[in-house]
Each structure stands twice: as structure tokens, then as C-alpha cells.
Design an enzyme around this catalytic site. Structure first.
Site: not given
Ligand code: ADP
Length: 187
Positions: A14, A89, A128, A134, A145
Site C-alpha cells: 500500500k 480497516r 522489511r 518497525r 497482524r
Molecule cells: P501495515 O499495513 O503494514 O500493517 P500500517 O502502517 O498501515 O502497516 O499499520 C500499522 C499498525 O497501525 C496496524 O497494525 C495497527 O495497529 C495500526 N493502524 C493503522 N491504521 C489503523 C486503522 N485504520 N485502524 C486501526 N489501527 C490502525
């Protein structure tokens, strides 16, 4: 104003594809993951709360993240459009986004759903993790996740299928090949 949602499991690309979309179309980028990580770094109250969830691979509760997103959207200067990366999400988040955009006289125009087989997601995220720094890019949290994605996030696809804005994108191949498929949809 165009509103685009880029959607997919963790590791589906993404962020990478968002960068390419921004470069070509000049959209503003809102990544909820990036916002959360910045808030953790500056140790805000929101960052402290969100950090508890992120490190376990869990979702930050809807109420908190929706408020943060609304605030971020208000403070985002967008000329042609906005790309939402990592939001929504959950189905309640999708409903909240629709309401917020309605207040701006808009709606999600296109939802791009990146599809990548699970084994490849784990491989990409472990790789990664070697350089991203991270805390959530380690095997135990990666698996959590992906499970959270399957249980809580995947249903968001049905919401956009009903809205008529859902587009599946094959997320396997070179970055440019995948971007080509996105451009075919965005025009
Ligand atoms: P990835 O898609 O690789 O998991 P992101 O940076 O999009 O990475 O998200 C990392 C973490 O941030 C998620 O595992 C969650 O804990 C939190 N997070 C991000 N966006 C949301 C969201 N829209 N709702 C709830 N938690 C979120």
C-alpha cells in the site's frame, strides 16, 4: 476532488504504490500507520495509547482512530485528491469515512484492493523488518497482524463491493507492473 482508498493486507504494498500514485496524480497522502508512528515518536497522549495496540499487532480502537483521521483530514491540504492508506480497516471506519467525505460534498471514488498470497506477505514483512526498525515487523507480530486483517479488515471489501467502487489489483510482480494495473483503473 478525488478520494481514493488503497487497501490490502499488511505487506501488500500500500505504501509503495501510494508513493507512485502521489507522484503521478498529485494527490495528498494520509497513512494512518505513518501518523500513529509519528505520534509515538513525539510521545503524544494519542501515541502512547496507540502504541499499546500497534506493538501487539492489534487495531487501534475505532473511536480513537476515527477521531485522529478526521483531525488529519481537516489539516490536509489537497488540490486534486486524497489517498487513504491503511484506513478504513473496519466496517465502522468505512462508514465513518463516508460520513466525513459527505460533509465535504464527496465520497470514495475508487477503492484499490491489493491482492497478495499470504506466504508472500510474511516473506516481504520479515525482509522489511531487517531494515524498517518497525517493532511490529517480527514474525510473531506479523502473524498476528495477518490474522487481524483476515478477521476484522477483510470484511471492508464487502462494503466497497456494495458501494460499487471496489477494484481488485493483482499485487504480485514488479512495483512498476503493479502500478501499471493501478493506472489502468485510475486512468
Ligand atoms: P501495515 O499495513 O503494514 O500493517 P500500517 O502502517 O498501515 O502497516 O499499520 C500499522 C499498525 O497501525 C496496524 O497494525 C495497527 O495497529 C495500526 N493502524 C493503522 N491504521 C489503523 C486503522 N485504520 N485502524 C486501526 N489501527 C490502525
Amino acid at each position: 476532488m478525488k478520494y481514493i482508498v488503497i487497501f490490502g493486507p499488511p505487506g501488500s504494498g500500500k505504501g509503495t504504490q501510494s508513493d507512485k500514485i502521489i507522484e503521478k496524480y498529485g494527490y495528498a497522502h494520509i497513512s494512518t500507520g505513518d501518523v500513529i508512528r509519528a505520534e509515538i515518536l513525539t510521545n503524544t497522549e494519542f501515541g502512547q495509547k496507540a502504541g499499546e495496540y500497534i506493538k501487539e499487532g492489534n487495531l487501534v480502537p475505532d473511536e480513537l482512530i476515527i477521531e485522529m483521521l478526521a483531525h488529519t483530514l481537516e489539516n490536509t491540504e489537497a488540490k486534486n485528491g486524497v489517498i487513504f492508506d491503511g484506513f478504513p480497516r473496519t466496517t465502522p471506519q468505512a462508514i465513518a469515512l463516508k460520513k466525513m467525505l459527505q460533509d465535504h460534498g464527496g465520497d470514495v471514488d475508487t477503492m484499490l484492493s491489493l491482492e497478495v498470497p499470504k506466504e508472500q506477505l510474511v516473506e516481504r514483512l520479515v525482509e522489511r523488518g531487517k531494515s524498517s526498525g518497525r517493532l511490529d515487523d517480527n514474525l510473531k507480530v506479523i502473524e498476528a497482524r495477518i490474522l487481524v486483517y483476515e478477521n476484522e479488515t477483510a470484511p471492508v471489501m464487502d462494503f466497497y463491493k456494495k458501494e460499487g467502487t471496489f477494484n481488485a489489483i493483482d499485487g504480485v510482480g514488479s512495483i512498476d507492473d503493479i502500478f501499471g494495473r493501478i493506472v489502468d483503473v485510475l486512468g
